[in-house]
Motif scaffolding. Structure first.
Motif, PDB file in Angstrom:
ATOM      1  N   ASP A  16       0.859  -1.183   0.000  1.00 61.17           N
ATOM      2  CA  ASP A  16       0.000   0.000   0.000  1.00 61.17           C
ATOM      3  C   ASP A  16       0.895   1.232   0.000  1.00 61.17           C
ATOM      4  OD1 ASP A  16      -1.718   2.111   0.537  1.00 61.17           O
ATOM      5  OD2 ASP A  16      -2.755   1.107   2.187  1.00 61.17           O
ATOM      6  N   CYS A  19       0.305   4.054   2.812  1.00 58.09           N
ATOM      7  CA  CYS A  19       0.327   3.640   4.218  1.00 58.09           C
ATOM      8  C   CYS A  19       1.709   3.889   4.821  1.00 58.09           C
ATOM      9  CB  CYS A  19      -0.033   2.152   4.297  1.00 58.09           C
ATOM     10  SG  CYS A  19       0.256   1.388   5.892  1.00 58.09           S
ATOM     11  N   CYS A  22       3.381   0.622   5.836  1.00 53.95           N
ATOM     12  CA  CYS A  22       3.867  -0.108   4.662  1.00 53.95           C
ATOM     13  C   CYS A  22       5.141   0.524   4.107  1.00 53.95           C
ATOM     14  CB  CYS A  22       2.786  -0.163   3.590  1.00 53.95           C
ATOM     15  SG  CYS A  22       1.255  -0.925   4.169  1.00 53.95           S
ATOM     16  N   GLN A  44      -1.228   0.591  -5.755  1.00 47.63           N
ATOM     17  CA  GLN A  44      -1.960   1.607  -6.501  1.00 47.63           C
ATOM     18  C   GLN A  44      -1.314   1.943  -7.850  1.00 47.63           C
ATOM     19  OE1 GLN A  44      -0.908   1.813  -3.330  1.00 47.63           O
ATOM     20  NE2 GLN A  44      -2.493   2.646  -2.008  1.00 47.63           N
ATOM     21  N   GLU A  61      -8.885  -2.721  -2.800  1.00 52.83           N
ATOM     22  CA  GLU A  61      -8.542  -3.000  -1.403  1.00 52.83           C
ATOM     23  C   GLU A  61      -7.043  -3.214  -1.305  1.00 52.83           C
ATOM     24  OE1 GLU A  61     -10.872  -6.074   0.421  1.00 52.83           O
ATOM     25  OE2 GLU A  61     -12.730  -5.247  -0.375  1.00 52.83           O
ATOM     26  N   PHE A  62      -6.434  -2.472  -0.373  1.00 51.92           N
ATOM     27  CA  PHE A  62      -4.979  -2.501  -0.251  1.00 51.92           C
ATOM     28  C   PHE A  62      -4.569  -2.915   1.153  1.00 51.92           C
ATOM     29  CE2 PHE A  62      -6.020   1.068  -3.214  1.00 51.92           C
ATOM     30  CZ  PHE A  62      -5.739   0.374  -4.380  1.00 51.92           C
ATOM     31  N   ASP A  63      -5.288  -3.872   1.746  1.00 52.07           N
ATOM     32  CA  ASP A  63      -5.050  -4.233   3.133  1.00 52.07           C
ATOM     33  C   ASP A  63      -4.079  -5.399   3.316  1.00 52.07           C
ATOM     34  OD1 ASP A  63      -6.722  -6.174   2.149  1.00 52.07           O
ATOM     35  OD2 ASP A  63      -8.091  -6.163   3.847  1.00 52.07           O
ATOM     36  N   TYR A 117      -3.927   2.731   9.271  1.00 53.88           N
ATOM     37  CA  TYR A 117      -4.017   4.174   9.018  1.00 53.88           C
ATOM     38  C   TYR A 117      -4.238   4.929  10.329  1.00 53.88           C
ATOM     39  CZ  TYR A 117      -4.659   3.050   4.031  1.00 53.88           C
ATOM     40  OH  TYR A 117      -4.518   2.594   2.739  1.00 53.88           O
ATOM     41  N   LYS A 122      -1.331   7.978   7.273  1.00 48.86           N
ATOM     42  CA  LYS A 122      -1.500   7.760   5.832  1.00 48.86           C
ATOM     43  C   LYS A 122      -0.955   8.980   5.106  1.00 48.86           C
ATOM     44  CE  LYS A 122      -5.330   6.976   2.639  1.00 48.86           C
ATOM     45  NZ  LYS A 122      -6.765   6.801   2.505  1.00 48.86           N
ATOM     46  N   CYS A 126       1.428   8.073  -3.177  1.00 46.83           N
ATOM     47  CA  CYS A 126       2.421   7.009  -3.071  1.00 46.83           C
ATOM     48  C   CYS A 126       3.822   7.592  -2.961  1.00 46.83           C
ATOM     49  CB  CYS A 126       2.346   6.093  -4.303  1.00 46.83           C
ATOM     50  SG  CYS A 126       0.832   5.149  -4.404  1.00 46.83           S
TER      51      CYS A 126
END
Length: 138
Positions: A16, A19, A22, A44, A61-63, A117, A122, A126
């Motif tokens: 992600d 994040c 991340c 993304q 969904e980027f979990d 987040y 967040k 990117c």
């Protein structure tokens, strides 16, 4: 973009890109991967979105981390443990946790993923790699 033959020599980590946890994890991996085994792409990004679609995963969904390694796909805690296994130092010792049933490991991963987040923050966009790290990103 990398050719598919180049990507076969590296594991690719999709993460992600907005994040903070991340992005910190990517920095952590880079610092402990002097052999440059891993390549990175934000979920993304065009590459990330293309891979998610190709693999039949939800593109919104980027979990979860997604690790592409030698033609196999690993997600969640399985991806994290396989990454740890290839890092310098004592980090490969964490791979012992692969013995814990996935539903338990993934459950803990999901709790962190759903709160990342709130707990870590967040970004608005990117990450942009520095010029010296640019070749590590797809």
């Amino acid at each position: 973009m990398q050719t598919s033959s180049e990507n076969k020599t590296h594991d690719i980590l999709l993460f992600d890109g907005v994040c903070n946890l991340c992005n910190s994890s990517v920095n952590f991996i880079i610092d402990r991967d002097p052999k440059k085994h891993f390549k990175f792409a934000a979920l993304q990004s065009d590459f990330g979105q293309s891979k998610l679609k190709e693999l039949g995963f939800n593109q919104e969904e980027f979990d979860s981390l997604v690790l592409l390694s030698k033609g196999k796909v690993y997600r969640k805690s399985s991806a994290a443990l396989r990454i740890a296994k290839k890092l310098n130092g004592l980090w490969p010792l964490l791979y012992i946790f692969i013995l814990i049933p996935p539903f338990i490991r993934h459950g803990i991963y999901d709790i962190i993923g759903k709160n990342r987040y709130k707990w870590f923050g967040k970004q608005d966009s990117c990450r942009m790699p520095t010029p010296e790290l640019k070749q590590r990103f797809i």
